[in-house]
Every structure is written in structure tokens, then in C-alpha cells.
Write an enzyme that holds these catalytic residues in place. Structure first.
Site, PDB file in Angstrom:
ATOM      1  N   LYS A  17       0.837  -1.211   0.000  1.00  0.00           N
ATOM      2  CA  LYS A  17       0.000   0.000   0.000  1.00  0.00           C
ATOM      3  C   LYS A  17       0.871   1.261   0.000  1.00  0.00           C
ATOM      4  CE  LYS A  17      -2.100  -1.063   3.881  1.00  0.00           C
ATOM      5  NZ  LYS A  17      -1.619  -2.386   4.339  1.00  0.00           N
ATOM      6  N   ARG A  92      -9.730   0.711   8.503  1.00  0.00           N
ATOM      7  CA  ARG A  92      -9.306  -0.644   8.881  1.00  0.00           C
ATOM      8  C   ARG A  92     -10.374  -1.354   9.705  1.00  0.00           C
ATOM      9  NH1 ARG A  92      -3.388   0.539   8.508  1.00  0.00           N
ATOM     10  NH2 ARG A  92      -2.260  -1.405   8.726  1.00  0.00           N
ATOM     11  N   ARG A 131      11.964  -5.700   5.435  1.00  0.00           N
ATOM     12  CA  ARG A 131      11.882  -4.254   5.722  1.00  0.00           C
ATOM     13  C   ARG A 131      12.358  -3.966   7.154  1.00  0.00           C
ATOM     14  NH1 ARG A 131       6.355  -0.913   5.030  1.00  0.00           N
ATOM     15  NH2 ARG A 131       5.743  -2.088   6.879  1.00  0.00           N
TER      16      ARG A 131
HETATM   17  P1  B4P Z   1       0.779   0.845   8.305  1.00  0.00           P
HETATM   18  O1  B4P Z   1       1.749   1.909   8.383  1.00  0.00           O
HETATM   19  O2  B4P Z   1      -0.472   1.088   7.526  1.00  0.00           O
HETATM   20  O3  B4P Z   1       1.703  -0.240   7.675  1.00  0.00           O
HETATM   21  P2  B4P Z   1       1.599  -1.657   7.064  1.00  0.00           P
HETATM   22  O4  B4P Z   1       0.188  -2.092   6.837  1.00  0.00           O
HETATM   23  O5  B4P Z   1       2.452  -2.494   7.937  1.00  0.00           O
HETATM   24  O6  B4P Z   1       2.419  -1.577   5.742  1.00  0.00           O
HETATM   25  P3  B4P Z   1       2.145  -1.248   4.200  1.00  0.00           P
HETATM   26  O7  B4P Z   1       1.113  -2.197   3.657  1.00  0.00           O
HETATM   27  O8  B4P Z   1       1.927   0.198   3.933  1.00  0.00           O
HETATM   28  O9  B4P Z   1       3.606  -1.595   3.698  1.00  0.00           O
HETATM   29  P4  B4P Z   1       4.035  -1.757   2.191  1.00  0.00           P
HETATM   30  O10 B4P Z   1       3.119  -2.821   1.716  1.00  0.00           O
HETATM   31  O11 B4P Z   1       4.112  -0.542   1.449  1.00  0.00           O
HETATM   32  O12 B4P Z   1       0.307   0.305   9.753  1.00  0.00           O
HETATM   33  C1  B4P Z   1       1.189   0.135  10.847  1.00  0.00           C
HETATM   34  C2  B4P Z   1       0.414   0.055  12.169  1.00  0.00           C
HETATM   35  O13 B4P Z   1      -0.227   1.332  12.447  1.00  0.00           O
HETATM   36  C3  B4P Z   1      -0.757  -0.946  12.239  1.00  0.00           C
HETATM   37  O14 B4P Z   1      -0.311  -2.261  12.582  1.00  0.00           O
HETATM   38  C4  B4P Z   1      -1.633  -0.310  13.370  1.00  0.00           C
HETATM   39  O15 B4P Z   1      -1.147  -0.598  14.653  1.00  0.00           O
HETATM   40  C5  B4P Z   1      -1.485   1.185  13.128  1.00  0.00           C
HETATM   41  N1  B4P Z   1      -2.555   1.734  12.262  1.00  0.00           N
HETATM   42  C6  B4P Z   1      -2.374   2.301  11.021  1.00  0.00           C
HETATM   43  N2  B4P Z   1      -3.550   2.686  10.491  1.00  0.00           N
HETATM   44  C7  B4P Z   1      -4.515   2.350  11.400  1.00  0.00           C
HETATM   45  C8  B4P Z   1      -5.942   2.472  11.406  1.00  0.00           C
HETATM   46  N3  B4P Z   1      -6.625   3.000  10.376  1.00  0.00           N
HETATM   47  N4  B4P Z   1      -6.622   2.019  12.498  1.00  0.00           N
HETATM   48  C9  B4P Z   1      -5.974   1.486  13.546  1.00  0.00           C
HETATM   49  N5  B4P Z   1      -4.620   1.327  13.598  1.00  0.00           N
HETATM   50  C10 B4P Z   1      -3.891   1.753  12.534  1.00  0.00           C
HETATM   51  O16 B4P Z   1       5.499  -2.317   2.261  1.00  0.00           O
HETATM   52  C11 B4P Z   1       5.878  -3.532   2.832  1.00  0.00           C
HETATM   53  C12 B4P Z   1       7.236  -3.981   2.289  1.00  0.00           C
HETATM   54  O17 B4P Z   1       7.048  -4.758   1.115  1.00  0.00           O
HETATM   55  C13 B4P Z   1       8.175  -2.851   1.903  1.00  0.00           C
HETATM   56  O18 B4P Z   1       9.460  -3.117   2.383  1.00  0.00           O
HETATM   57  C14 B4P Z   1       8.160  -2.835   0.383  1.00  0.00           C
HETATM   58  O19 B4P Z   1       9.377  -2.425  -0.172  1.00  0.00           O
HETATM   59  C15 B4P Z   1       7.869  -4.284   0.055  1.00  0.00           C
HETATM   60  N6  B4P Z   1       7.131  -4.437  -1.179  1.00  0.00           N
HETATM   61  C16 B4P Z   1       6.115  -3.636  -1.624  1.00  0.00           C
HETATM   62  N7  B4P Z   1       5.644  -4.096  -2.817  1.00  0.00           N
HETATM   63  C17 B4P Z   1       6.378  -5.214  -3.111  1.00  0.00           C
HETATM   64  C18 B4P Z   1       6.373  -6.139  -4.215  1.00  0.00           C
HETATM   65  N8  B4P Z   1       5.530  -6.008  -5.242  1.00  0.00           N
HETATM   66  N9  B4P Z   1       7.242  -7.160  -4.182  1.00  0.00           N
HETATM   67  C19 B4P Z   1       8.113  -7.323  -3.146  1.00  0.00           C
HETATM   68  N10 B4P Z   1       8.184  -6.463  -2.088  1.00  0.00           N
HETATM   69  C20 B4P Z   1       7.322  -5.431  -2.076  1.00  0.00           C
END
Ligand code: B4P
Length: 227
Positions: A17, A92, A131
Site C-alpha cells: 500500500k 481498517r 523491511r
Molecule cells: P501501516 O503503516 O499502515 O503499515 P503496514 O500495513 O504495515 O504496511 P504497508 O502495507 O503500507 O507496507 P508496504 O506494503 O508498502 O500500519 C502500521 C500500524 O499502524 C498498524 O499495525 C496499526 O497498529 C497502526 N494503524 C495504522 N492505520 C490504522 C488504522 N486505520 N486504524 C488502527 N490502527 C492503525 O510495504 C511492505 C514492504 O514490502 C516494503 O518493504 C516494500 O518495499 C515491500 N514491497 C512492496 N511491494 C512489493 C512487491 N511487489 N514485491 C516485493 N516487495 C514489495
């Protein structure tokens, strides 16, 4: 009211995302609202909100609905002239989805579509551990916490698929492949969403035009000398 492109970028933790949001804001000039990024900024600043959120995030759980809904509300108010928004990691929970619809409706707009990146659990764990090594993000460094986040997603976030499907707004995207390939799939869907919005606007205009013609006909019958 000008047409706005408002996209919910949906998917489990690590689905891509954040990665794809960057590409999309560059291409479409949309405002990026990532609740995860906003919360991490609060933690870095050491605010009250940040202190509360830190412990919850480090356990891999979701922060309370009231907190994140309030954050999104103030960001929407700060960006009144935006062409549209990418909601990344929000909503979420069902309560967040309902609140978002209400907030957008008050501003005379709504969600154009939910684009859901589909990635299997083992790939998610692999990506997040990689990551975690590079970034040191505490919630990415422990496999148990990553699996807890995926469980939270399956229990509280996944049901939102139905919420958006019922509104005809759910679009599934294969999230496995290169970042460029996935970006192209997202762009194809956005072309479709834009066309769908143009069509709806045209239908509304036609309905209005039809009414106007009918008004003229009625006026012609009542007082032809006025026309
Ligand atoms: P977020 O910051 O939203 O993070 P995330 O879901 O862990 O990661 P994201 O999905 O954005 O990571 P990406 O795929 O880009 O949430 C963190 C925390 O915040 C939650 O656990 C919660 O506690 C809190 N929170 C946030 N929003 C909330 C809400 N609305 N309500 C309640 N709590 C909330 O990247 C992942 C990795 O994959 C990267 O290293 C990237 O380089 C890699 N990657 C991406 N695309 C790829 C591909 N095609 N192939 C291989 N690797 C890839």
C-alpha cells in the site's frame, strides 16, 4: 462540485500500500493520507497521542477508532482544495469505514473505489521481515508481531471487502509481481473508475436536461406567449 478521485488502497500489512501510494500520488497529484505514517510521526514527536499509539502498534494491534477517525477528519479539513485522496491503511474497521463515508458525504463527495492488493500470508511475512532489517521498524522485526498484525487484519479489516462490494466499489488487484506490474494493474483500474465517474456525471446532466425540456413543455402549454 468538481469530480474528485478518492481511492481506498486496501490490503494486509506489507501488501504494498505504502509503496504503490507513492507511485499513484506522483501520477495523479492526489493527497496521500496514511494513518500509519501519521501515527509514526506522532510517535517520533513524542506527543500524548504518539505515546498512546506506540505501545499498541508495537503489540501489532489496531489503534482506537476515535483516534484515527479524528486524525483523518483534521487532514481532510486541511486539504479542502484537493483533487482527491489516497487513503492508505484507512479505513481498517467497519466503524472507520462508516465514519469516512459520513465525512466525505458532508464535503459533497465519496469513495470512488477500493483497490485491494491481494498477497498471501507467507509472502507478507517475508517482505516485512526484510523491511524490518533495513528500517528497524519495531513492528516489522518480530515474526510473532507480524503474524498478530495479519490476524488483526483478517478479523477486523478483511470484512470491509463486503462493505465496499455491496456498494459496487470493491476491486481486487493481484499484489504479487514486480512493483511496476502491480502499478500498471492499479492504473488500469483507475482508468475504469474515472470512466465510471464521467458516465455517472453525464447521466446526472442528462436527467437535469430532460427535466429542463419538460419544464419548457409545461410552460409552453400554460403560457405560450412567455416562450
Ligand atoms: P501501516 O503503516 O499502515 O503499515 P503496514 O500495513 O504495515 O504496511 P504497508 O502495507 O503500507 O507496507 P508496504 O506494503 O508498502 O500500519 C502500521 C500500524 O499502524 C498498524 O499495525 C496499526 O497498529 C497502526 N494503524 C495504522 N492505520 C490504522 C488504522 N486505520 N486504524 C488502527 N490502527 C492503525 O510495504 C511492505 C514492504 O514490502 C516494503 O518493504 C516494500 O518495499 C515491500 N514491497 C512492496 N511491494 C512489493 C512487491 N511487489 N514485491 C516485493 N516487495 C514489495
Amino acid at each position: 462540485m468538481e469530480k474528485m478521485l478518492n481511492i481506498v488502497l486496501f490490503g494486509p500489512p506489507g501488501a504494498g500500500k505504502g509503496t504503490q501510494s507513492e507511485n499513484l500520488i506522483n501520477k495523479y497529484g492526489l493527497v496521500h493520507l496514511s494513518t500509519g505514517d501519521i501515527l509514526r510521526t506522532e510517535i517520533a514527536r513524542g506527543t500524548d497521542l504518539g505515546r498512546k499509539a506506540k505501545e499498541i502498534m508495537e503489540r501489532g494491534e489496531l489503534v482506537g477508532d476515535d483516534i484515527v477517525i479524528g486524525m483523518i477528519e483534521s487532514k481532510l479539513d486541511e486539504n479542502t482544495g484537493a483533487k482527491g485522496f489516497i487513503f492508505d491503511g484507512f479505513p481498517r474497521t467497519a466503524a472507520q469505514a462508516v465514519a469516512l463515508d459520513d465525512l466525505l458525504q458532508k464535503k459533497g463527495t465519496g469513495i470512488s473505489g477500493m483497490l485491494a492488493l491481494e498477497v498471501d500470508d507467507e509472502e507478507l511475512v517475508k517482505r516485512l521481515l526484510i523491511r524490518g532489517e533495513a528500517s528497524g521498524r519495531p513492528d516489522d522485526r518480530n515474526e510473532g508481531i507480524i503474524r498478530r498484525r495479519i490476524e488483526e487484519y483478517n478479523n477486523k479489516t478483511l470484512p470491509l471487502k463486503n462493505y465496499y462490494s455491496e456498494q459496487g466499489k470493491f476491486h481486487s488487484i493481484n499484489g504479487i509481481g514486480s512493483i511496476d506490474e502491480i502499478f500498471r494493474l492499479l492504473v488500469d483500474r483507475i482508468i475504469f473508475l474515472n470512466a465510471e465517474m464521467d458516465l455517472t456525471a453525464l447521466e446526472t446532466d442528462l436527467e437535469h436536461l430532460d427535466l429542463t425540456i419538460q419544464d419548457f413543455d409545461v410552460a409552453d402549454e400554460i403560457a405560450p406567449e412567455l416562450l
